[in-house]
Design an enzyme around this catalytic site. Structure first.
Site, PDB file in Angstrom:
ATOM      1  N   HIS A  58      35.289  11.831  16.839  1.00  0.00           N
ATOM      2  CA  HIS A  58      35.922  11.180  17.986  1.00  0.00           C
ATOM      3  C   HIS A  58      35.388   9.760  18.134  1.00  0.00           C
ATOM      4  O   HIS A  58      34.233   9.476  17.837  1.00  0.00           O
ATOM      5  CB  HIS A  58      35.647  11.984  19.258  1.00  0.00           C
ATOM      6  CG  HIS A  58      36.448  11.543  20.438  1.00  0.00           C
ATOM      7  ND1 HIS A  58      36.103  10.450  21.205  1.00  0.00           N
ATOM      8  CD2 HIS A  58      37.593  12.030  20.980  1.00  0.00           C
ATOM      9  CE1 HIS A  58      36.991  10.293  22.169  1.00  0.00           C
ATOM     10  NE2 HIS A  58      37.905  11.243  22.050  1.00  0.00           N
TER      11      HIS A  58
ATOM     12  N   GLU B  93      43.833   8.438  17.188  1.00  0.00           N
ATOM     13  CA  GLU B  93      43.518   7.947  18.528  1.00  0.00           C
ATOM     14  C   GLU B  93      43.155   6.467  18.446  1.00  0.00           C
ATOM     15  O   GLU B  93      42.008   6.112  18.155  1.00  0.00           O
ATOM     16  CB  GLU B  93      42.378   8.757  19.145  1.00  0.00           C
ATOM     17  CG  GLU B  93      41.202   9.046  18.206  1.00  0.00           C
ATOM     18  CD  GLU B  93      39.916   9.347  18.953  1.00  0.00           C
ATOM     19  OE1 GLU B  93      39.954   9.638  20.141  1.00  0.00           O
ATOM     20  OE2 GLU B  93      38.856   9.244  18.322  1.00  0.00           O
TER      21      GLU B  93
ATOM     22  N   GLY C 291      41.599   5.668  27.539  1.00  0.00           N
ATOM     23  CA  GLY C 291      41.053   5.422  28.859  1.00  0.00           C
ATOM     24  C   GLY C 291      41.338   4.036  29.398  1.00  0.00           C
ATOM     25  O   GLY C 291      40.783   3.637  30.421  1.00  0.00           O
TER      26      GLY C 291
ATOM     27  N   SER D 292      45.516   7.631  26.013  1.00  0.00           N
ATOM     28  CA  SER D 292      46.176   7.511  27.322  1.00  0.00           C
ATOM     29  C   SER D 292      47.480   8.291  27.374  1.00  0.00           C
ATOM     30  O   SER D 292      48.504   7.808  27.874  1.00  0.00           O
ATOM     31  CB  SER D 292      46.414   6.038  27.669  1.00  0.00           C
ATOM     32  OG  SER D 292      45.189   5.369  27.889  1.00  0.00           O
TER      33      SER D 292
ATOM     34  N   GLY E  33      43.093  13.270  26.926  1.00  0.00           N
ATOM     35  CA  GLY E  33      41.776  12.959  27.471  1.00  0.00           C
ATOM     36  C   GLY E  33      41.745  13.097  28.976  1.00  0.00           C
ATOM     37  O   GLY E  33      41.817  14.188  29.523  1.00  0.00           O
ATOM     38  N   GLY E  34      41.688  11.946  29.670  1.00  0.00           N
ATOM     39  CA  GLY E  34      41.518  11.948  31.119  1.00  0.00           C
ATOM     40  C   GLY E  34      42.584  12.713  31.875  1.00  0.00           C
ATOM     41  O   GLY E  34      42.296  13.332  32.903  1.00  0.00           O
TER      42      GLY E  34
END
Length: 211
Positions: free
Chosen positions: A53, A125, A131, A171, A192-193
């Site tokens: 990652h 990614e 993010g 994102s 992710g978030g």
């Protein structure tokens, strides 16, 4: 987090949802303070592990060599690796995105044969989109996913290239999921978030359809 894996595994028992960890070490066992082994992850109920990652590469100086070591250990231990690759903003602006991604893919899969590579999942990614609220356009994402399939075809075969799942991460949110998942070479999302909010995550799953 590693501390939650065992409890989550109990909740998932009997369901079709698989459990994955965020990282692992490449040695089977030994005095390696502060890391977690493949065996520990398996005993906690994991079937997958994310390796390479971007945050591991940036903050913990994860090298291509160590990503390769981890992939080999994961496969030999019975875990399925989710292998991450992606370029930084300055690398993309210099026109080096494909060079960086190809280096990462070739290094990650070095000495991994056809029988084992099919156990891998690739995750593209773009670091500049993680993010930040920025997202690669579906066209940009599709272009890189197609490029990755081309690398896999050269390293292995067209059949293997076509069969491997390549996820997009950067994102991902409900507003862009459907359009991203409609791209020919995007097979799913590395979220992710947005996964921290249940309502948001459920919308991503819904909009992603069968991807």
């Amino acid at each position: 987090p590693f501390t939650a894996l065992g409890d989550v595994a109990k909740v998932l028992k009997g369901s079709e949802i698989k459990l994955g960890a965020q990282d692992m070490f490449w040695e089977e066992a030994g005095a390696y303070t502060g890391v977690i082994s493949a065996g520990m992850l398996i005993s906690s109920g994991c079937q997958f592990v994310i390796l390479g990652h971007s945050e591991r590469r940036i903050y913990f100086v994860e090298t291509d060599l160590n990503v390769n070591r981890k992939i080999k250990r994961a496969i030999s231990s019975g875990l399925r690796p989710i292998v991450c690759c992606g370029e930084k903003l300055e690398e993309r602006e210099k026109g080096e995105a494909e060079v960086i991604v190809e280096r990462q893919i070739r290094s990650a899969l070095r000495a991994i044969n056809e029988k084992d590579v099919v156990k891998c999942v690739i995750a593209y990614e773009p670091v500049w989109a993680i993010g930040t609220g920025k997202t690669a356009t579906p066209g940009e994402a599709q272009e890189m996913h197609r490029f990755i399939r081309g690398i896999l075809s050269k390293l292995y075969s067209q059949d293997i290239s076509s069969s491997l799942s390549i996820l997009y991460g950067g994102s991902v949110k409900p507003e862009n999921t459907k359009e991203l998942m409609e791209a020919k070479d995007i097979n799913g999302a590395l979220v992710g978030g947005a996964s921290l909010n249940a309502d948001s995550f459920l919308k991503i799953i819904k909009y992603g359809g069968n991807s």
